[in-house]
Scaffold this motif. Structure first.
Motif, mmCIF file in Angstrom:
data_model
loop_
_atom_site.group_PDB
_atom_site.id
_atom_site.type_symbol
_atom_site.label_atom_id
_atom_site.label_comp_id
_atom_site.label_asym_id
_atom_site.label_seq_id
_atom_site.Cartn_x
_atom_site.Cartn_y
_atom_site.Cartn_z
ATOM 1 N N MET A 266 62.429 -75.779 -4.908
ATOM 2 C CA MET A 266 60.987 -75.991 -4.846
ATOM 3 C C MET A 266 60.342 -75.590 -6.170
ATOM 4 S SD MET A 266 59.891 -74.810 -1.080
ATOM 5 C CE MET A 266 61.299 -74.487 -0.050
ATOM 6 N N PRO A 267 59.336 -76.328 -6.596
ATOM 7 C CA PRO A 267 58.679 -76.013 -7.876
ATOM 8 C C PRO A 267 57.922 -74.689 -7.834
ATOM 9 C CG PRO A 267 57.918 -78.144 -7.018
ATOM 10 C CD PRO A 267 58.809 -77.537 -5.994
ATOM 11 N N VAL A 268 57.871 -74.068 -9.002
ATOM 12 C CA VAL A 268 57.122 -72.825 -9.176
ATOM 13 C C VAL A 268 55.834 -73.186 -9.905
ATOM 14 C CG1 VAL A 268 57.126 -70.545 -10.231
ATOM 15 C CG2 VAL A 268 59.237 -71.477 -9.284
ATOM 16 N N PRO A 269 54.668 -72.787 -9.379
ATOM 17 C CA PRO A 269 53.412 -73.139 -10.043
ATOM 18 C C PRO A 269 53.192 -72.333 -11.322
ATOM 19 C CG PRO A 269 52.965 -71.734 -8.164
ATOM 20 C CD PRO A 269 54.442 -72.042 -8.143
ATOM 21 N N THR A 270 52.423 -72.898 -12.225
ATOM 22 C CA THR A 270 52.037 -72.197 -13.441
ATOM 23 C C THR A 270 50.975 -71.158 -13.093
ATOM 24 O OG1 THR A 270 52.483 -74.151 -14.753
ATOM 25 C CG2 THR A 270 51.057 -72.494 -15.743
ATOM 26 N N CYS A 271 51.064 -69.988 -13.701
ATOM 27 C CA CYS A 271 50.103 -68.907 -13.469
ATOM 28 C C CYS A 271 49.543 -68.438 -14.801
ATOM 29 C CB CYS A 271 50.782 -67.708 -12.803
ATOM 30 S SG CYS A 271 51.547 -68.095 -11.252
ATOM 31 N N THR A 272 48.306 -67.973 -14.770
ATOM 32 C CA THR A 272 47.723 -67.312 -15.938
ATOM 33 C C THR A 272 47.275 -65.924 -15.512
ATOM 34 O OG1 THR A 272 45.551 -68.284 -15.494
ATOM 35 C CG2 THR A 272 46.973 -69.459 -17.048
ATOM 36 N N TRP A 273 47.311 -64.991 -16.464
ATOM 37 C CA TRP A 273 46.939 -63.624 -16.118
ATOM 38 C C TRP A 273 46.238 -62.940 -17.278
ATOM 39 C CZ3 TRP A 273 48.832 -58.599 -17.526
ATOM 40 C CH2 TRP A 273 49.712 -58.600 -18.602
ATOM 41 N N ALA A 274 45.453 -61.934 -16.924
ATOM 42 C CA ALA A 274 44.798 -61.051 -17.883
ATOM 43 C C ALA A 274 44.661 -59.708 -17.186
ATOM 44 C CB ALA A 274 43.443 -61.598 -18.305
ATOM 45 N N GLN A 275 44.296 -58.677 -17.930
ATOM 46 C CA GLN A 275 44.182 -57.361 -17.310
ATOM 47 C C GLN A 275 43.060 -56.544 -17.913
ATOM 48 O OE1 GLN A 275 47.324 -54.452 -17.995
ATOM 49 N NE2 GLN A 275 47.956 -55.526 -19.866
ATOM 50 N N THR B 132 59.762 -65.255 -16.920
ATOM 51 C CA THR B 132 58.303 -65.408 -17.007
ATOM 52 C C THR B 132 57.861 -66.741 -17.592
ATOM 53 O OG1 THR B 132 58.300 -64.344 -19.177
ATOM 54 C CG2 THR B 132 57.970 -62.923 -17.258
ATOM 55 N N GLN B 133 58.701 -67.753 -17.568
ATOM 56 C CA GLN B 133 58.357 -69.021 -18.207
ATOM 57 C C GLN B 133 57.175 -69.733 -17.553
ATOM 58 O OE1 GLN B 133 61.886 -71.347 -18.094
ATOM 59 N NE2 GLN B 133 61.809 -71.712 -15.896
ATOM 60 N N HIS B 134 56.852 -69.429 -16.325
ATOM 61 C CA HIS B 134 55.723 -70.068 -15.634
ATOM 62 C C HIS B 134 54.439 -69.222 -15.726
ATOM 63 C CE1 HIS B 134 57.667 -67.359 -12.800
ATOM 64 N NE2 HIS B 134 56.501 -67.229 -12.226
ATOM 65 N N ILE B 135 54.504 -68.069 -16.388
ATOM 66 C CA ILE B 135 53.347 -67.173 -16.500
ATOM 67 C C ILE B 135 52.824 -67.199 -17.935
ATOM 68 C CG2 ILE B 135 52.517 -64.814 -16.256
ATOM 69 C CD1 ILE B 135 54.825 -64.365 -14.248
ATOM 70 N N LYS B 136 51.526 -67.483 -18.050
ATOM 71 C CA LYS B 136 50.892 -67.548 -19.369
ATOM 72 C C LYS B 136 49.713 -66.593 -19.420
ATOM 73 C CE LYS B 136 52.025 -72.406 -19.685
ATOM 74 N NZ LYS B 136 51.515 -73.759 -19.783
ATOM 75 N N CYS B 137 49.305 -66.264 -20.614
ATOM 76 C CA CYS B 137 48.154 -65.382 -20.809
ATOM 77 C C CYS B 137 46.858 -66.179 -20.607
ATOM 78 C CB CYS B 137 48.204 -64.794 -22.213
ATOM 79 S SG CYS B 137 46.943 -63.570 -22.480
ATOM 80 N N ASP B 138 45.912 -65.611 -19.896
ATOM 81 C CA ASP B 138 44.597 -66.231 -19.693
ATOM 82 C C ASP B 138 43.655 -65.695 -20.764
ATOM 83 O OD1 ASP B 138 42.192 -67.254 -18.853
ATOM 84 O OD2 ASP B 138 42.516 -66.778 -16.732
ATOM 85 N N TRP B 139 43.568 -66.387 -21.896
ATOM 86 C CA TRP B 139 42.792 -65.902 -23.032
ATOM 87 C C TRP B 139 41.299 -65.895 -22.753
ATOM 88 C CZ3 TRP B 139 45.569 -63.131 -25.959
ATOM 89 C CH2 TRP B 139 46.896 -63.456 -26.230
ATOM 90 N N ASP B 140 40.830 -66.674 -21.764
ATOM 91 C CA ASP B 140 39.411 -66.662 -21.414
ATOM 92 C C ASP B 140 38.985 -65.336 -20.790
ATOM 93 O OD1 ASP B 140 39.060 -69.240 -22.341
ATOM 94 O OD2 ASP B 140 39.445 -70.142 -20.372
ATOM 95 N N LYS B 141 39.911 -64.677 -20.130
ATOM 96 C CA LYS B 141 39.598 -63.408 -19.467
ATOM 97 C C LYS B 141 40.153 -62.198 -20.218
ATOM 98 C CE LYS B 141 39.512 -65.383 -14.829
ATOM 99 N NZ LYS B 141 40.051 -66.705 -15.047
#
Length: 179
Positions: A1-10, A101-110
């Motif tokens: 099953m496909p893994v969705p793309t995620c963005t994150w910030a902290q 972590t290939q599906h996790i990207k940085c959310d530069w907007d946040k």
């Protein structure tokens, strides 16, 4: 099953995580703490595609203070850090490396850098008034020659002539070009 793309910030006390699945149906999101670190499990269907995601966070999370919001465009999670795990984490996940972590990207907007976080939280733009009055452009600034509405007779504000700016030089005839 496909893994969705995620963005994150902290921030020092919370994580922002966005799961990019549009028009998700039957979304199931679970946050928990397992073996000293937080864990997110997500499953949902968009169209005919079933998505599954599992993230083991680097440290523990405060499950009871965390929030999940499902919208037509994405699933947004505001994940609270515990008091013992507050501060900036060097990474989101327990695992490191590109494969994990290939599906996790940085959310530069946040994203806000650790040393600028207190300043960003304290910024209050209300003291600067209403910026709508400026019309979004550089009103009153002159344009290039030949533009509509520009008066060719205007000189600089100080009234001094600049070399190459006199009427006499403008009216000077240029010699014909030799063919």
């Amino acid at each position: 099953m496909p893994v969705p793309t995620c963005t994150w910030a902290q921030r020092k006390d919370k994580l922002f995580l966005t799961i990019d699945v549009q028009d998700v149906k039957d979304a199931k999101t679970n946050l928990d703490n397992v073996d000293g670190s937080g864990k997110l499990t997500f499953s949902g269907k968009s169209g005919d595609v079933q998505y599954d995601l599992e993230i083991s966070f680097m440290k523990e999370i405060d499950v009871s203070a965390s929030q999940v919001s499902v919208s037509p465009r994405c699933i947004f999670l505001l994940i609270a850090k515990t008091e013992s795990t507050s501060g900036h984490w060097p990474r989101l996940t327990k695992e490191s490396g590109k494969q994990a972590t290939q599906h996790i990207k940085c959310d530069w907007d946040k994203w806000v850098d650790e040393d600028e976080e207190d300043e960003a939280d304290k910024m209050d733009f209300s003291q600067y008034g209403n910026f709508d009055q400026f019309g979004g452009g550089m009103g009153g600034m002159g344009g290039m020659g030949g533009m509509e509405g520009m008066d060719e007779e205007e000189d600089s504000d100080d009234g001094e002539e600049v070399e190459g700016d006199s009427k006499e030089e403008e009216e000077e005839e240029l010699p014909d070009l030799v063919k």
